[in-house]
Design a protein around this motif. Structure first.
Motif, short mmCIF file in Angstrom:
data_model
loop_
_atom_site.label_atom_id
_atom_site.label_comp_id
_atom_site.label_asym_id
_atom_site.label_seq_id
_atom_site.Cartn_x
_atom_site.Cartn_y
_atom_site.Cartn_z
N HIS A 97 12.37 -8.57 -42.67
CA HIS A 97 13.54 -8.21 -43.46
C HIS A 97 14.86 -8.51 -42.76
O HIS A 97 15.84 -8.87 -43.42
N ARG A 98 14.92 -8.40 -41.46
CA ARG A 98 16.20 -8.62 -40.77
C ARG A 98 16.62 -10.09 -40.82
O ARG A 98 17.79 -10.40 -41.05
N GLU A 99 15.67 -10.98 -40.63
CA GLU A 99 15.99 -12.41 -40.69
C GLU A 99 16.24 -12.87 -42.13
O GLU A 99 16.89 -13.90 -42.35
N LEU A 100 15.75 -12.11 -43.11
CA LEU A 100 15.86 -12.50 -44.51
C LEU A 100 17.00 -11.79 -45.24
O LEU A 100 17.21 -12.00 -46.44
N ALA A 101 17.75 -10.94 -44.54
CA ALA A 101 18.81 -10.16 -45.17
C ALA A 101 20.02 -11.03 -45.53
O ALA A 101 20.27 -12.07 -44.91
N HIS A 102 20.77 -10.57 -46.54
CA HIS A 102 21.97 -11.26 -47.00
C HIS A 102 23.11 -10.26 -47.13
O HIS A 102 22.88 -9.04 -47.12
N PRO A 103 24.35 -10.72 -47.29
CA PRO A 103 25.47 -9.79 -47.47
C PRO A 103 25.30 -8.83 -48.62
O PRO A 103 25.70 -7.67 -48.53
N ASP A 104 24.73 -9.28 -49.74
CA ASP A 104 24.37 -8.34 -50.81
C ASP A 104 23.02 -7.73 -50.44
O ASP A 104 21.96 -8.36 -50.62
N SER A 105 23.05 -6.51 -49.91
CA SER A 105 21.81 -5.89 -49.46
C SER A 105 20.90 -5.62 -50.66
O SER A 105 21.35 -5.24 -51.74
N GLY A 106 19.61 -5.87 -50.45
CA GLY A 106 18.64 -5.64 -51.50
C GLY A 106 18.20 -6.90 -52.21
O GLY A 106 17.33 -6.85 -53.07
N VAL A 107 18.78 -8.06 -51.86
CA VAL A 107 18.31 -9.32 -52.42
C VAL A 107 17.68 -10.12 -51.29
O VAL A 107 18.24 -10.25 -50.20
N TYR A 108 16.48 -10.63 -51.53
CA TYR A 108 15.73 -11.37 -50.51
C TYR A 108 15.14 -12.64 -51.11
O TYR A 108 14.58 -12.61 -52.21
N LEU A 109 15.25 -13.73 -50.38
CA LEU A 109 14.52 -14.95 -50.69
C LEU A 109 13.30 -14.97 -49.78
O LEU A 109 13.43 -14.86 -48.55
N VAL A 110 12.12 -15.06 -50.36
CA VAL A 110 10.89 -14.99 -49.57
C VAL A 110 9.98 -16.17 -49.92
O VAL A 110 10.21 -16.91 -50.87
N GLY A 111 8.92 -16.31 -49.15
CA GLY A 111 7.99 -17.39 -49.38
C GLY A 111 8.61 -18.74 -49.09
O GLY A 111 9.55 -18.86 -48.29
N MET A 112 8.12 -19.77 -49.74
CA MET A 112 8.61 -21.12 -49.50
C MET A 112 10.11 -21.23 -49.73
O MET A 112 10.81 -21.98 -49.06
N LYS A 113 10.63 -20.47 -50.68
CA LYS A 113 12.07 -20.56 -50.97
C LYS A 113 12.90 -20.10 -49.78
O LYS A 113 14.00 -20.61 -49.55
N SER A 114 12.40 -19.15 -49.00
CA SER A 114 13.15 -18.68 -47.84
C SER A 114 13.33 -19.78 -46.80
O SER A 114 14.25 -19.74 -45.99
N TYR A 115 12.44 -20.77 -46.81
CA TYR A 115 12.52 -21.87 -45.84
C TYR A 115 13.49 -22.96 -46.28
O TYR A 115 13.71 -23.92 -45.54
N GLY A 116 14.08 -22.83 -47.47
CA GLY A 116 15.04 -23.82 -47.92
C GLY A 116 14.42 -25.20 -47.96
O GLY A 116 13.44 -25.44 -48.64
N ARG A 117 14.97 -26.11 -47.17
CA ARG A 117 14.46 -27.49 -47.13
C ARG A 117 13.47 -27.72 -46.00
O ARG A 117 12.98 -28.84 -45.84
N ALA A 118 13.20 -26.70 -45.21
CA ALA A 118 12.24 -26.88 -44.12
C ALA A 118 10.82 -26.92 -44.67
O ALA A 118 10.47 -26.13 -45.56
N PRO A 119 9.97 -27.81 -44.17
CA PRO A 119 8.65 -27.98 -44.75
C PRO A 119 7.55 -27.13 -44.14
O PRO A 119 6.45 -27.06 -44.66
N THR A 120 7.81 -26.51 -43.00
CA THR A 120 6.73 -25.91 -42.22
C THR A 120 6.45 -24.47 -42.67
O THR A 120 7.00 -23.52 -42.13
N PHE A 121 5.56 -24.31 -43.63
CA PHE A 121 5.33 -22.98 -44.19
C PHE A 121 3.85 -22.73 -44.43
O PHE A 121 3.12 -23.61 -44.86
N LEU A 122 3.41 -21.49 -44.15
CA LEU A 122 2.05 -21.06 -44.42
C LEU A 122 2.07 -19.83 -45.32
O LEU A 122 2.99 -19.01 -45.25
#
Length: 464
Positions: A357-382
């Motif tokens: 949660h700390r690495e995924l936090a944003h200025p609007d608390s309570g909204v999180y991008l998770v999964g592949m979307k959290s990696y943006g354009r980076a391809p390395t995801f499991l």
């Protein structure tokens, strides 16, 4: 406007894929109320589009623990942990049963078109953090709806926004006009119509990751088949080839991931694919027969091909999040605290430590991008990375900071990740391109086993 207490509101989860459904399972386990909004007509809608492809992860690595607990009382039987499922297996034996168990907490045909704070657009500060989220939904029957939510977990992935062939990140000139000859997915050669499209054809494959490996290996299998005479792939790489281009190979702790890279190498070694390096596509032209001619930024023009398969990665759709305050890395479009940990120029899957949660936090608390979307354009995801993300995020939403901060995942080392495995062979699958590769002088080469395997695998990754 009247703002209900967050305790009375659901947590909106966008997407009923592996990570979104895992988030719903964790929310249920914590006594919170999930509302999963899925644009498709069934669970795992994206996975269904690559149902023919086999994962390089085993069942033991793609079933979330909280989801398994939720499924157990229903009589669900976990598949063999050591077996490698196809996308179709994953949907039919895990994702859809999980969604069915969640029941009315999952809504289908519900496309999220916007997220904001109630009564607050992007620029308004006053009482912003006390307001619930408003999720705008377009239903498949044409209805529109606004749903208030205590928090928003965006697990919508990146599948719907593939990257183009153009080396600049924009579509190449003429790319859109040649759409009838271009595909952006690994073709399903078990489908007779798709097989006929590529049989006996000259096909350009643009990309250097696991999806490109899969396409090269499958086209080589087609070329070796009784009806596949004349099938030839031209592998287009924006950078060069080194010993690490084909991933971790036999040293990979995900054996199927390493095997995929080796299968792609064999396709080149056996002459079923020629590699063109240092080629950054600037334009897509047509000859008098309608075939495609790829033109590089340096002016080189390749021999015409019948078909083009563009496998240059994916990028997140951020359009419906324009009214919430996100802090994203300017290069990867990933959360700024996460971006340095997943930068493909520096890391492979084995060197990205689990995060939450700390690495995924944003200025609007309570909204999180998770999964592949959290990696943006980076391809390395499991998948297991996404499961750890939502475990931590949900614990934070439940107020259990100790659990949210605790790391409960150990990732396999060696090689890099992204994409999936081969079509039919249960024990073979993939690796993304590895190594920090400088662009050499452009050249057309035919690899030999010695030249392709002489260097050891480096950490880091090369884009297509």
């Amino acid at each position: 406007m009247f703002a209900p207490s967050p305790a009375d509101l659901p947590v909106a989860v966008i997407g009923a894929g592996p990570t979104g459904l895992a988030a719903a399972a964790h929310l249920t386990e914590r006594g919170l109320r999930p509302l999963v909004l899925e644009a498709g007509a069934a669970a795992g809608a994206t996975v269904r589009e690559w149902a023919h492809v086999r994962l390089f992860s085993t069942w033991g690595e793609i079933v979330d623990p909280a989801a398994e607990k939720l499924l157990a009382p229903t009589g669900w039987s976990r598949p063999d942990a050591a077996a490698y499922p196809s996308g179709q297996d994953w949907v039919e034996r895990y994702l859809q049963p999980l969604a069915d168990t969640l029941g009315k907490r999952v809504r289908y045909g519900a496309r999220v078109t916007g997220v904001s704070r109630a009564g607050r657009d992007l620029i308004v500060d006053a009482d912003r953090e006390t307001q619930p989220f408003v999720v705008h939904v377009q239903h498949s029957d044409g209805r529109e709806e606004r749903i208030l939510a205590a928090a928003v977990i965006d697990a919508s992935g990146t599948w719907t926004t593939p990257s183009p062939a153009g080396g600049s990140g924009l579509p190449a000139l003429g790319e859109q006009a040649a759409h009838d000859r271009i595909a952006y997915r690994v073709p399903d050669l078990t489908d007779p119509a798709v097989r006929a499209r590529y049989t006996g054809k000259r096909i350009a494959v643009i990309g250097s990751g696991a999806s490109a490996f899969t396409a090269l290996a499958s086209l080589a299998d087609l070329a070796r088949s009784q009806d596949g005479a004349g099938t030839k792939a031209v592998w287009i790489l924006r950078r060069g080839i080194s010993g690490s281009t084909f991933g971790g190979g036999e040293a990979d702790q995900l054996p199927a991931r390493g095997a995929l890279g080796l299968a792609a190498k064999t396709a080149v070694d056996d002459g079923h694919a020629d590699a063109v390096t240092g080629f950054r596509t600037e334009a897509v032209e047509r000859d008098t027969d309608g075939r495609v001619i790829l033109v590089a930024e340096d002016g080189r023009r390749l021999q015409a091909v019948d078909e083009v398969i563009v496998l240059t990665g994916f990028r997140p759709d951020l359009s419906f999040l324009s009214e919430v305050r996100l802090r994203l890395d300017e290069r990867l479009q990933a959360p700024v605290e996460l971006a340095p940990l997943i930068d493909p120029n520096q890391h492979s899957c084995g060197t990205v430590y689990p995060h939450g949660h700390r690495e995924l936090a944003h200025p609007d608390s309570g909204v999180y991008l998770v999964g592949m979307k959290s990696y943006g354009r980076a391809p390395t995801f499991l998948a297991m990375t996404g499961y750890e993300q939502v475990r931590s995020v949900v614990a934070a939403l439940a107020g259990d900071t100790d659990a949210a901060d605790r790391v409960e995942l150990v990732l396999p080392e060696t090689g890099v990740c992204g994409g999936a495995g081969l079509f039919d062979t249960p024990d073979t699958a993939g690796a993304d391109a590895g190594g920090c590769c400088a662009a050499p002088a452009p050249q057309l080469i035919q690899l030999t086993p010695a030249s392709a395997g002489s260097a050891t695998t480096a950490g880091g990754c090369c884009d297509a």
